[in-house]
Scaffold this motif. Sequence first.
Motif, PDB file in Angstrom:
ATOM      1  N   MET A  28      37.420  58.464  -0.481  1.00  0.00           N
ATOM      2  CA  MET A  28      36.874  59.604  -1.180  1.00  0.00           C
ATOM      3  C   MET A  28      36.095  60.467  -0.064  1.00  0.00           C
ATOM      4  SD  MET A  28      33.770  58.730  -3.637  1.00  0.00           S
ATOM      5  CE  MET A  28      32.488  57.587  -2.655  1.00  0.00           C
TER       6      MET A  28
ATOM      7  N   ARG B 102      35.429  68.727  11.217  1.00  0.00           N
ATOM      8  CA  ARG B 102      34.457  67.809  11.661  1.00  0.00           C
ATOM      9  C   ARG B 102      34.713  67.755  13.323  1.00  0.00           C
ATOM     10  NH1 ARG B 102      34.893  62.410   8.094  1.00  0.00           N
ATOM     11  NH2 ARG B 102      34.291  63.451   6.101  1.00  0.00           N
TER      12      ARG B 102
ATOM     13  N   ILE C 224      36.474  54.718  14.012  1.00  0.00           N
ATOM     14  CA  ILE C 224      36.141  55.003  12.731  1.00  0.00           C
ATOM     15  C   ILE C 224      35.335  53.802  12.166  1.00  0.00           C
ATOM     16  CG2 ILE C 224      38.102  54.712  11.453  1.00  0.00           C
ATOM     17  CD1 ILE C 224      35.933  57.552  10.606  1.00  0.00           C
TER      18      ILE C 224
ATOM     19  N   SER D  84      30.374  51.061  15.394  1.00  0.00           N
ATOM     20  CA  SER D  84      29.101  51.748  15.480  1.00  0.00           C
ATOM     21  C   SER D  84      29.212  52.567  16.923  1.00  0.00           C
ATOM     22  CB  SER D  84      27.953  50.820  15.330  1.00  0.00           C
ATOM     23  OG  SER D  84      27.900  49.820  16.633  1.00  0.00           O
ATOM     24  N   ILE D  85      28.432  53.374  17.188  1.00  0.00           N
ATOM     25  CA  ILE D  85      28.483  54.240  18.268  1.00  0.00           C
ATOM     26  C   ILE D  85      27.956  53.236  19.503  1.00  0.00           C
ATOM     27  CG2 ILE D  85      28.298  56.808  18.384  1.00  0.00           C
ATOM     28  CD1 ILE D  85      25.744  56.811  17.033  1.00  0.00           C
TER      29      ILE D  85
ATOM     30  N   PRO E 261      41.080  59.331  12.721  1.00  0.00           N
ATOM     31  CA  PRO E 261      39.912  59.678  11.564  1.00  0.00           C
ATOM     32  C   PRO E 261      38.634  59.948  12.337  1.00  0.00           C
ATOM     33  CG  PRO E 261      40.720  57.604  10.940  1.00  0.00           C
ATOM     34  CD  PRO E 261      41.610  58.091  12.197  1.00  0.00           C
ATOM     35  N   ARG E 262      37.729  60.794  11.959  1.00  0.00           N
ATOM     36  CA  ARG E 262      36.700  61.229  12.598  1.00  0.00           C
ATOM     37  C   ARG E 262      35.508  60.815  11.529  1.00  0.00           C
ATOM     38  NH1 ARG E 262      37.721  67.068  15.466  1.00  0.00           N
ATOM     39  NH2 ARG E 262      39.455  66.187  16.685  1.00  0.00           N
ATOM     40  N   PRO E 263      34.287  60.025  12.170  1.00  0.00           N
ATOM     41  CA  PRO E 263      33.057  60.350  11.368  1.00  0.00           C
ATOM     42  C   PRO E 263      32.633  61.619  10.894  1.00  0.00           C
ATOM     43  CG  PRO E 263      32.753  59.163  13.398  1.00  0.00           C
ATOM     44  CD  PRO E 263      34.120  59.713  13.395  1.00  0.00           C
ATOM     45  N   ALA E 264      32.224  61.729   9.624  1.00  0.00           N
ATOM     46  CA  ALA E 264      31.292  63.125   9.592  1.00  0.00           C
ATOM     47  C   ALA E 264      29.930  63.100  10.343  1.00  0.00           C
ATOM     48  CB  ALA E 264      30.930  63.119   8.005  1.00  0.00           C
ATOM     49  N   LEU E 265      29.476  64.294  10.543  1.00  0.00           N
ATOM     50  CA  LEU E 265      28.348  64.330  11.412  1.00  0.00           C
ATOM     51  C   LEU E 265      27.307  65.112  10.581  1.00  0.00           C
ATOM     52  CD1 LEU E 265      27.346  63.631  14.173  1.00  0.00           C
ATOM     53  CD2 LEU E 265      27.987  65.832  14.884  1.00  0.00           C
TER      54      LEU E 265
ATOM     55  N   PHE F  66      22.003  57.992  14.717  1.00  0.00           N
ATOM     56  CA  PHE F  66      22.248  56.830  13.959  1.00  0.00           C
ATOM     57  C   PHE F  66      23.613  56.534  13.461  1.00  0.00           C
ATOM     58  CE2 PHE F  66      17.844  57.948  13.826  1.00  0.00           C
ATOM     59  CZ  PHE F  66      17.303  56.670  13.758  1.00  0.00           C
ATOM     60  N   GLY F  67      24.384  55.464  14.057  1.00  0.00           N
ATOM     61  CA  GLY F  67      25.778  55.382  13.808  1.00  0.00           C
ATOM     62  C   GLY F  67      26.249  54.163  13.214  1.00  0.00           C
ATOM     63  N   ALA F  68      25.510  53.316  12.551  1.00  0.00           N
ATOM     64  CA  ALA F  68      25.955  52.143  11.833  1.00  0.00           C
ATOM     65  C   ALA F  68      27.108  52.432  10.989  1.00  0.00           C
ATOM     66  CB  ALA F  68      24.696  51.263  10.944  1.00  0.00           C
ATOM     67  N   VAL F  69      28.175  51.368  11.059  1.00  0.00           N
ATOM     68  CA  VAL F  69      29.409  51.836  10.223  1.00  0.00           C
ATOM     69  C   VAL F  69      28.992  52.089   8.861  1.00  0.00           C
ATOM     70  CG1 VAL F  69      31.756  51.051   9.654  1.00  0.00           C
ATOM     71  CG2 VAL F  69      30.958  50.815  11.834  1.00  0.00           C
TER      72      VAL F  69
ATOM     73  N   ARG G 116      29.349  55.931   1.077  1.00  0.00           N
ATOM     74  CA  ARG G 116      30.725  56.767   0.767  1.00  0.00           C
ATOM     75  C   ARG G 116      31.753  56.698   1.896  1.00  0.00           C
ATOM     76  NH1 ARG G 116      27.118  61.825  -0.167  1.00  0.00           N
ATOM     77  NH2 ARG G 116      26.192  60.889   1.416  1.00  0.00           N
ATOM     78  N   GLU G 117      31.098  56.838   3.024  1.00  0.00           N
ATOM     79  CA  GLU G 117      32.190  56.948   4.148  1.00  0.00           C
ATOM     80  C   GLU G 117      31.344  57.033   5.308  1.00  0.00           C
ATOM     81  OE1 GLU G 117      34.093  60.386   5.175  1.00  0.00           O
ATOM     82  OE2 GLU G 117      32.428  61.819   4.276  1.00  0.00           O
ATOM     83  N   ARG G 118      32.284  57.052   6.584  1.00  0.00           N
ATOM     84  CA  ARG G 118      31.431  56.667   7.647  1.00  0.00           C
ATOM     85  C   ARG G 118      30.894  58.133   8.107  1.00  0.00           C
ATOM     86  NH1 ARG G 118      32.099  54.780  13.032  1.00  0.00           N
ATOM     87  NH2 ARG G 118      29.892  54.988  13.805  1.00  0.00           N
TER      88      ARG G 118
ATOM     89  N   VAL H  30      27.679  59.654  10.419  1.00  0.00           N
ATOM     90  CA  VAL H  30      26.893  59.630  11.816  1.00  0.00           C
ATOM     91  C   VAL H  30      25.881  60.786  11.529  1.00  0.00           C
ATOM     92  CG1 VAL H  30      26.474  59.901  14.377  1.00  0.00           C
ATOM     93  CG2 VAL H  30      28.418  58.735  13.373  1.00  0.00           C
TER      94      VAL H  30
END
Lengths: 229, 229
Positions: A1, A8, A51, A54-55, B7-11, B80-83, B88-90, B92
Amino acid sequence: MPTYKYPRPALTVDCVIFGFDRQSTLKVMLIQRKLTPFQGSWALPGGFVRIDESIEAAALRELQEETGLEKLFLEQLYTFGAVDRDPRERIVTVAYYALINLEEYVVKAASDASDAAWFAIDALPPLAFDHDQILLIALNRLKNKVQYEPIGFELLPRKFTLFQLQKLYETILGHELDKRNFRKKILKMGLLRELNEVQQDVPHRAAKLYEFDEVAYEQLREKGFNFEI
Amino acid sequence: MPTYKYPRPALTVDCVIFGFDRQSTLKVMLIQRKLTPFQGSWALPGGFVRIDESIEAAALRELQEETGLEKLFLEQLYTFGAVDRDPRERIVTVAYYALINLEEYVVKAASDASDAAWFAIDALPPLAFDHDQILLIALNRLKNKVQYEPIGFELLPRKFTLFQLQKLYETILGHELDKRNFRKKILKMGLLRELNEVQQDVPHRAAKLYEFDEVAYEQLREKGFNFEI
DNA sequence: TCAAAAGTGTTCCTGGTACACCCATGC
DNA sequence: GCATGGGTGTACCAGGAACACTTTTGA
């Protein structure tokens, strides 16, 4: 979700990898781009953040793919997010910088041919994207940090001479240091372990070798000691 | 033509907003969350980076929505980018920290009711996500930076007394300073303009007011001057 | 008259800086 | 014997740190 349905930015990492060679020059590793945009230009090694990593993990992965080295100094530098920094689409990049010991690297590098090359800091080619800006910021960070944390050792072989260490600081800081004062200061800190070994195969009197004593550093730091050149 | 189809992390951006009040306490602005996760918890103000704005612009936008202030000190802190930092979701997040002058803020804040509140940094509630970690890093940055750049003034009213300035440093650094030495040092730098004004309505002898002289600072800096407390 | 902060110099000591010569080694 | 760095001590000076009392003002 997914909680956020708007488009993005893509997210990448780029690495500024510093090395210090036998001729006391500070170098940076660059990659020649095979694809557009900036095809044929030199750029910092980097790639997309997956995804599920971590970075920092992404940066480590890129670094290992390029250098083959396992253990190295890696620190986040800054995140670059100008809207038009990549002509294709919106890409935000988290820049890291790494310090490696060129002597160890060279051995590994010989094995697999690569499109990577080392450039002296004062003889850089034009760089792709905003990578010249990233590199400049990395250089400034290095200049500052080297003065108040003992990270310079990461650029030297495990065993080094005081002269090598002095040259390292002179190169990074961009000015000469007084030999006697430098030795006095660095030895007084109690961070160097003097070894019962001297240089080999040098065309002059062989110098004593030293090692950085991480344990001693940690102990001193807990007592409030601050490294400072 | 997106170049990267995975898929991309949200930022997002998150802001650590520091203020310094009349009682010489360092405070941070927090927002009470209305939605899950961490519903009802306090968190740093922040939000998503839009596809057509730089990350810094996103931070400024958030900051203005929360404080109503136009001009303020804002600096990128860390990314900060820990998984799993968001359940909720990824996501960063690029963290920024800001320094504001509470006296000016209070006037504006009175006008629109908000879910924001100021907390003394030694009496913080539990924070959502990894925001306690972000705040800790921001505090460290502030502690360090305040010692070698004249950013402390951003937390004070434009006209301030030397006593206020000293208390500011004592609070941020966490230890007391010698009054005579502090005054000697700060005045000797030549960065403060002494005004022909004194404090009003204080229950003791009124102190002279000073202003930070940015022009003088820039001129000195070009000549190699380094601010240092 | 009390409370609170304003305002002001001197002494001591540490640590930075400047500085020059002889030694060992390989070519 | 020459070039290259190895290795060492001292004298001076600036700047940091410690330290206490009188003054002003309003309550």
